[in-house]
Design a protein around this motif. Structure first.
Motif, PDB file in Angstrom:
ATOM      1  N   UNK A 766     -22.681 -11.494 -26.096  1.00  0.00           N
ATOM      2  CA  UNK A 766     -22.148 -11.657 -27.436  1.00  0.00           C
ATOM      3  C   UNK A 766     -22.951 -10.820 -28.411  1.00  0.00           C
ATOM      4  N   UNK A 767     -22.319 -10.477 -29.516  1.00  0.00           N
ATOM      5  CA  UNK A 767     -23.044  -9.819 -30.600  1.00  0.00           C
ATOM      6  C   UNK A 767     -23.817 -10.870 -31.372  1.00  0.00           C
ATOM      7  N   UNK A 768     -25.120 -10.665 -31.498  1.00  0.00           N
ATOM      8  CA  UNK A 768     -25.968 -11.660 -32.144  1.00  0.00           C
ATOM      9  C   UNK A 768     -26.659 -11.040 -33.352  1.00  0.00           C
ATOM     10  N   UNK A 769     -26.942 -11.889 -34.319  1.00  0.00           N
ATOM     11  CA  UNK A 769     -27.620 -11.475 -35.539  1.00  0.00           C
ATOM     12  C   UNK A 769     -28.889 -12.300 -35.694  1.00  0.00           C
ATOM     13  N   UNK A 770     -30.023 -11.613 -35.860  1.00  0.00           N
ATOM     14  CA  UNK A 770     -31.284 -12.287 -36.126  1.00  0.00           C
ATOM     15  C   UNK A 770     -31.492 -12.391 -37.643  1.00  0.00           C
ATOM     16  N   UNK A 771     -31.893 -13.546 -38.099  1.00  0.00           N
ATOM     17  CA  UNK A 771     -32.243 -13.755 -39.501  1.00  0.00           C
ATOM     18  C   UNK A 771     -33.739 -14.029 -39.584  1.00  0.00           C
ATOM     19  N   UNK A 772     -34.438 -13.205 -40.321  1.00  0.00           N
ATOM     20  CA  UNK A 772     -35.894 -13.294 -40.411  1.00  0.00           C
ATOM     21  C   UNK A 772     -36.291 -13.492 -41.866  1.00  0.00           C
ATOM     22  N   UNK A 773     -37.075 -14.531 -42.137  1.00  0.00           N
ATOM     23  CA  UNK A 773     -37.615 -14.771 -43.464  1.00  0.00           C
ATOM     24  C   UNK A 773     -39.124 -14.895 -43.381  1.00  0.00           C
ATOM     25  N   UNK A 774     -39.794 -14.746 -44.522  1.00  0.00           N
ATOM     26  CA  UNK A 774     -41.251 -14.809 -44.548  1.00  0.00           C
ATOM     27  C   UNK A 774     -41.855 -13.414 -44.532  1.00  0.00           C
ATOM     28  N   UNK A 775     -43.156 -13.349 -44.339  1.00  0.00           N
ATOM     29  CA  UNK A 775     -43.888 -12.092 -44.419  1.00  0.00           C
ATOM     30  C   UNK A 775     -43.891 -11.393 -43.068  1.00  0.00           C
ATOM     31  N   UNK A 776     -42.863 -10.608 -42.820  1.00  0.00           N
ATOM     32  CA  UNK A 776     -42.761  -9.894 -41.547  1.00  0.00           C
ATOM     33  C   UNK A 776     -41.967  -8.619 -41.729  1.00  0.00           C
ATOM     34  N   UNK A 820     -37.535 -17.474 -37.842  1.00  0.00           N
ATOM     35  CA  UNK A 820     -36.532 -16.643 -37.184  1.00  0.00           C
ATOM     36  C   UNK A 820     -35.440 -17.523 -36.593  1.00  0.00           C
ATOM     37  N   UNK A 821     -34.201 -17.171 -36.880  1.00  0.00           N
ATOM     38  CA  UNK A 821     -33.038 -17.821 -36.266  1.00  0.00           C
ATOM     39  C   UNK A 821     -32.088 -16.716 -35.802  1.00  0.00           C
ATOM     40  N   UNK A 822     -31.115 -17.125 -35.020  1.00  0.00           N
ATOM     41  CA  UNK A 822     -30.115 -16.172 -34.544  1.00  0.00           C
ATOM     42  C   UNK A 822     -28.757 -16.854 -34.497  1.00  0.00           C
ATOM     43  N   UNK A 823     -27.713 -16.048 -34.588  1.00  0.00           N
ATOM     44  CA  UNK A 823     -26.354 -16.601 -34.537  1.00  0.00           C
ATOM     45  C   UNK A 823     -25.406 -15.540 -34.007  1.00  0.00           C
ATOM     46  N   UNK A 824     -24.267 -16.017 -33.495  1.00  0.00           N
ATOM     47  CA  UNK A 824     -23.152 -15.139 -33.145  1.00  0.00           C
ATOM     48  C   UNK A 824     -21.914 -15.740 -33.799  1.00  0.00           C
ATOM     49  N   UNK A 825     -20.750 -15.252 -33.433  1.00  0.00           N
ATOM     50  CA  UNK A 825     -19.535 -15.814 -34.025  1.00  0.00           C
ATOM     51  C   UNK A 825     -19.326 -17.266 -33.639  1.00  0.00           C
ATOM     52  N   UNK A 826     -19.870 -17.651 -32.478  1.00  0.00           N
ATOM     53  CA  UNK A 826     -19.597 -19.012 -31.981  1.00  0.00           C
ATOM     54  C   UNK A 826     -20.844 -19.840 -31.712  1.00  0.00           C
ATOM     55  N   UNK A 827     -22.011 -19.192 -31.690  1.00  0.00           N
ATOM     56  CA  UNK A 827     -23.221 -19.904 -31.278  1.00  0.00           C
ATOM     57  C   UNK A 827     -24.322 -19.796 -32.317  1.00  0.00           C
ATOM     58  N   UNK A 828     -25.200 -20.778 -32.314  1.00  0.00           N
ATOM     59  CA  UNK A 828     -26.387 -20.759 -33.162  1.00  0.00           C
ATOM     60  C   UNK A 828     -27.621 -21.019 -32.305  1.00  0.00           C
ATOM     61  N   UNK A 829     -28.772 -20.806 -32.890  1.00  0.00           N
ATOM     62  CA  UNK A 829     -30.020 -20.925 -32.137  1.00  0.00           C
ATOM     63  C   UNK A 829     -30.941 -21.973 -32.745  1.00  0.00           C
ATOM     64  N   UNK A 830     -31.980 -22.277 -32.023  1.00  0.00           N
ATOM     65  CA  UNK A 830     -33.111 -23.002 -32.580  1.00  0.00           C
ATOM     66  C   UNK A 830     -33.851 -22.096 -33.552  1.00  0.00           C
ATOM     67  N   UNK A 831     -34.789 -22.647 -34.303  1.00  0.00           N
ATOM     68  CA  UNK A 831     -35.584 -21.854 -35.230  1.00  0.00           C
ATOM     69  C   UNK A 831     -37.001 -21.699 -34.691  1.00  0.00           C
ATOM     70  N   UNK A 832     -37.500 -20.489 -34.764  1.00  0.00           N
ATOM     71  CA  UNK A 832     -38.872 -20.185 -34.374  1.00  0.00           C
ATOM     72  C   UNK A 832     -39.705 -20.025 -35.646  1.00  0.00           C
ATOM     73  N   UNK A 833     -40.868 -20.670 -35.673  1.00  0.00           N
ATOM     74  CA  UNK A 833     -41.790 -20.455 -36.784  1.00  0.00           C
ATOM     75  C   UNK A 833     -43.071 -19.824 -36.255  1.00  0.00           C
TER      76      UNK A 833
END
Length: 840
Positions: A766-776, A820-833
């Motif tokens: 699947x095509x996935x998108x990473x979302x990154x917040x914070x100092x990185x 950090x989280x990730x998502x696709x059109x149908x799926x979501x992920x856990x969050x990494x800190x």
């Protein structure tokens, strides 16, 4: 850098405003706060504004792959002309000098300071430096570096573009140890005592003679002083003097691949009771030798070299590789039992060599891929450059080879990991008479005769042809002798070697005479030929196939010291005409650093720890079949003995059609393995029954759990794969939960599609998108596939085997945790800190 130069008794000292009476050494990280712009006529890209960047920096990896204008030789990524500049303040005192040190710039660099040109440097891999004392001005200074990478197909592999290695600014007293001015060796080593030899260059930039005292203290890795030497001497005005001291260390802790103990030498230069210069050098105490009959010895122990070849790129980060990215990759190779690295085909970075020192890898440091004559970057069989973009280092070799070779040795020679200097890689085919003398390459068949046959011409015929064929402008033997001479002018403690693609001609052309050891490239069939006909010359494999038959040939011959597999990790480039294939898939790890089936095969061969791994394939696609006697055999008998670069096509999942016949392969170092399907035993097999070192079963597919069980040295190990169902979520994993806010440290985030039970789903993407917040800083994404042509410099991509990799890097002096989280059109992920640790 390896030469970590420290201030002694430093209190409230800053580089830019020194008010102390003792003007001590300062080594400043010069990587931050640069500006960059790019002019690329190939892609019609012209930057008109400067953007802020930090080094190391590779601009090519930041661009999209271009199948039209790009070249497969260099990974379909373009070059251009890059412009770098940096403003800095440095109020140098009258009794100080300053140096600007580059560990590597690819390539054709022109360096200027305050609009005064310091010099040019064409080679992309050798370190170099400039004395910038005369060009400095009070307060603000500006350094410019122009990098001409318009010849973007100038190599046979991906090189990267720009200032892709570290830069340091060093200030010193005019009475000082110059850059790369120390050399520590251990000429005598045993378990009771080691003799340490310390060679130090001293430079007096004053217009008067100077009397000084030089002291060197040796410390263990626990900071316990175990040795000291002191001498008084005079350094004459404007002169450079060399000083040598020796001392003994009792009961030394030896540097070894299993326990890479490092020592520290602190050398101080003292004038009138004041320390005017101080330098710290990390080194190791070890001994090694090669014997033509019995192989390689490290600290007196006979060992096999279990090596891999590595290029200098690392997937999505290109050539600007953070140390922590290399560390993750090297840790995996170490887990497989690898104990040696061949740097192919150019000098490594000092940072990479630091890791090898620290982790216990032997290193063959290689100088050149081209000598007098060029290699064709597109075909690799027609040795000539035909246009501007493919012209490489051969054009500079006559003028620059000695400087680049010697700079590399001076910069690298204290690394205990280095045990061989390689003067060249597969050079012979660029000298036509050598290729013609063997009988190869004018009747080449890559699927057969070169790899598996003796030379068509006898030794006498080879000699005759070398005597009668026309001699070109340059002679391979004379050039080899010249390179070996330059090497030994600076270091006689390592062996000089080369990777020979035509060893039968190299023995007779004078090439092998220049070498302490001759390396064979894909010529395991000539091991006996070489040993019988030239019994006094040690030989080993220096570029070999990642297959069982290669290692079997080494194990059967005590006189073969070991091998370097091609390659440890997949690399970008050398994929001419192969689009969308952008790299070479011969590695034990893929471009993202994920383990491949061949990794587990060699772990079963190289590691002493119990290992086991399951791979599967349909009977239709497998290289094996079930014969009339119910035994799994090769479809082409004996094919394993001639397997080449790429591992056989197998899967890492257990998802097939019901009752479909599958071939299950198990790689293990156990003498026996038992296979279970849904807790039902499918029988126990003996490794001795499989000539190709692979356990095999034919299994009608049934959904559930496939498990292989083995034991070794009293320890039970198992490998399990399960049938996955529909994708349910994205699972994120990280290799670290904290990064240091130094602007270098990284975290690897692995994404895997999983089903409702948490089983990895490797059959859907699947095509996935990473979302990154914070100092990185997001360095990029990859999925490891050699045919993945998506942008590396992105937050999103399509997975491969349901998997993807994201690398984030810390920001200097930051504090906000990274989420950090990730998502696709149908799926979501856990969050990494990932928390932020303060920089030391």
């Amino acid at each position: 850098m390896k030469y970590k130069i420290f201030l002694i008794h430093l209190i409230a000292f800053t580089l830019f405003s020194c008010s102390t009476k003792e003007y001590l050494t300062a080594n400043t990280d010069f990587n931050f706060n640069w500006e960059f712009k790019l002019e690329d006529s190939t892609s019609n890209r012209f930057d008109t504004t400067w953007k802020k960047i930090n080094l190391p920096h590779d601009w090519s990896i930041e661009s999209p792959l271009d199948s039209i204008k790009g070249e497969g030789a260099t990974g379909y990524l373009l070059g251009g002309t890059g412009y770098y500049k940096k403003d800095f303040n440095l109020n140098l005192k009258n009794n100080q000098v300053a140096y600007l040190v580059f560990d590597g710039v690819y390539n054709n660099a022109t360096v200027s300071l305050n609009n005064q040109e310091l010099g040019k440097h064409p080679y992309g891999y050798a370190p170099f430096y400039y004395d910038i004392t005369e060009q400095l001005q009070q307060n603000t200074n500006t350094v410019h570096v122009t990098v001409d990478r318009t010849r973007y197909a100038d190599s046979r592999w991906y090189t990267g573009s720009g200032i892709y290695r570290n830069v340091n600014l060093i200030t010193k007293n005019k009475l000082h140890i110059p850059v790369w001015g120390t050399f520590i060796t251990t000429p005598q080593v045993n378990k009771d005592k080691a003799t340490v030899k310390i060679e130090t260059q001293l430079q007096n930039g004053y217009l008067e003679d100077k009397k000084a005292k030089i002291t060197t203290d040796i410390f263990t890795d626990k900071n316990i002083k175990v040795g000291s030497t002191t001498t008084e001497l005079t350094i004459y005005q404007g002169k450079s003097e060399n000083y040598t001291a020796t001392l003994d260390i009792k009961n030394p802790d030896l540097w070894d691949i299993d326990k890479p103990t490092l020592y520290k030498a602190i050398t101080k230069l003292i004038e009138n009771g004041k320390i005017v210069d101080s330098e710290e050098t990390i080194f190791g105490i070890r001994s090694f030798k090669f014997d033509a009959n019995t192989g390689f010895y490290l600290n007196g122990k006979n060992r096999k070299i279990k090596g891999v070849c590595l290029h200098h790129d690392a997937g999505l980060v290109g050539a600007a590789v953070p140390k922590s990215v290399w560390k993750r990759r090297l840790e995996k190779l170490k887990d497989a039992g690898c104990n040696a690295i061949r740097i192919s085909h150019n000098p490594a970075s000092n940072e990479f060599l630091d890791l090898c020192d620290e982790m216990g890898f032997l290193v063959q440091d290689e100088f050149f891929d081209e000598w007098d004559n060029p290699k064709d970057k597109r075909k690799n069989m027609n040795e000539k450059s035909v246009d501007y973009i493919t012209r490489g280092y051969a054009e500079h070799f006559q003028d620059w080879a000695e400087r680049d070779l010697k700079n590399t040795i001076l910069s690298h020679r204290n690394h205990p990991s280095i045990f061989q200097w390689s003067i060249g890689n597969e050079i012979e085919w660029t000298y036509p008479r050598n290729a013609e003398a063997t009988g190869f390459f004018n009747n080449m068949d890559w699927s057969g005769n070169y790899f598996w046959s003796a030379p068509p011409n006898s030794i006498e015929q080879i000699k005759e042809k070398l005597d009668t064929l026309p001699i070109a402008t340059y002679d391979i033997g004379k050039t080899a002798q010249k390179l070996a001479k330059w090497t030994k002018e600076l270091d006689t403690t390592r062996y000089v070697i080369a990777n020979c693609i035509l060893p039968s001609s190299s023995y007779e052309s004078g090439y092998a005479d220049a070498l302490d050891i001759i390396g064979f490239s894909y010529r395991r069939v000539l091991y006996d030929y070489g040993h019988e006909n030239y019994p006094n010359k040690p030989l080993m494999g220096t570029e070999n196939l990642g297959q069982w038959h290669e290692w079997k040939a080494v194990m059967e011959r005590p006189f073969i010291s070991g091998t370097f597999l091609w390659t440890g990790i997949d690399y970008m480039g050398e994929s001419n005409g192969g689009w969308p294939k952008k790299g070479t898939p011969s590695g034990l790890l893929d471009l993202a650093g994920f383990e491949k089936p061949s990794f587990y095969m060699f772990k079963s061969l190289w590691s002493e720890a119990p290992s086991i791994y399951i791979a599967t394939q349909t009977a239709e696609k497998s290289k094996y079949q079930l014969n009339n006697h119910g035994k799994v055999v090769e479809k082409k008998e004996g094919a394993w003995q001639k397997a080449l670069w790429v591992w056989q096509d197998v899967n890492e999942h257990w998802n097939y059609d019901s009752d479909q016949t599958t071939i299950v392969e198990v790689y293990s170092n156990s003498d026996t393995v038992e296979l279970f399907l849904n807790e039902k035993s499918l029988g126990t097999r003996k490794l001795a029954d499989f000539d190709d070192h692979i356990y095999k079963w034919a299994v009608p597919f049934e959904a559930g759990t496939l498990k292989a069980v083995a034991s070794k040295n009293g320890k039970v190990v198992e490998s399990v794969i399960k049938t996955s169902t529909q994708p349910k979520a994205l699972q994120l994993f990280t290799d670290t939960k904290s990064v240091v806010a130094n602007g270098y440290d990284t975290a690897h985030i692995v994404l895997q599609i999983v089903d409702n039970d948490g089983n990895p789903v490797k059959t859907e993407n699947q095509k996935v998108l990473f979302t990154v917040t914070g100092d990185a800083k997001v360095l990029g994404v990859d999925n490891g596939s050699i045919t993945n042509t998506q942008d590396f410099n992105s937050h999103e991509l399509i997975t491969n085997k349901g998997r993807a990799l994201l690398i984030v890097q810390s920001i200097k002096d930051s504090s906000t945790p990274i989420r950090i989280k990730a998502s696709s059109n149908t799926l979501t992920s856990n969050e990494i800190e990932i928390t932020i640790a303060p920089s030391k």
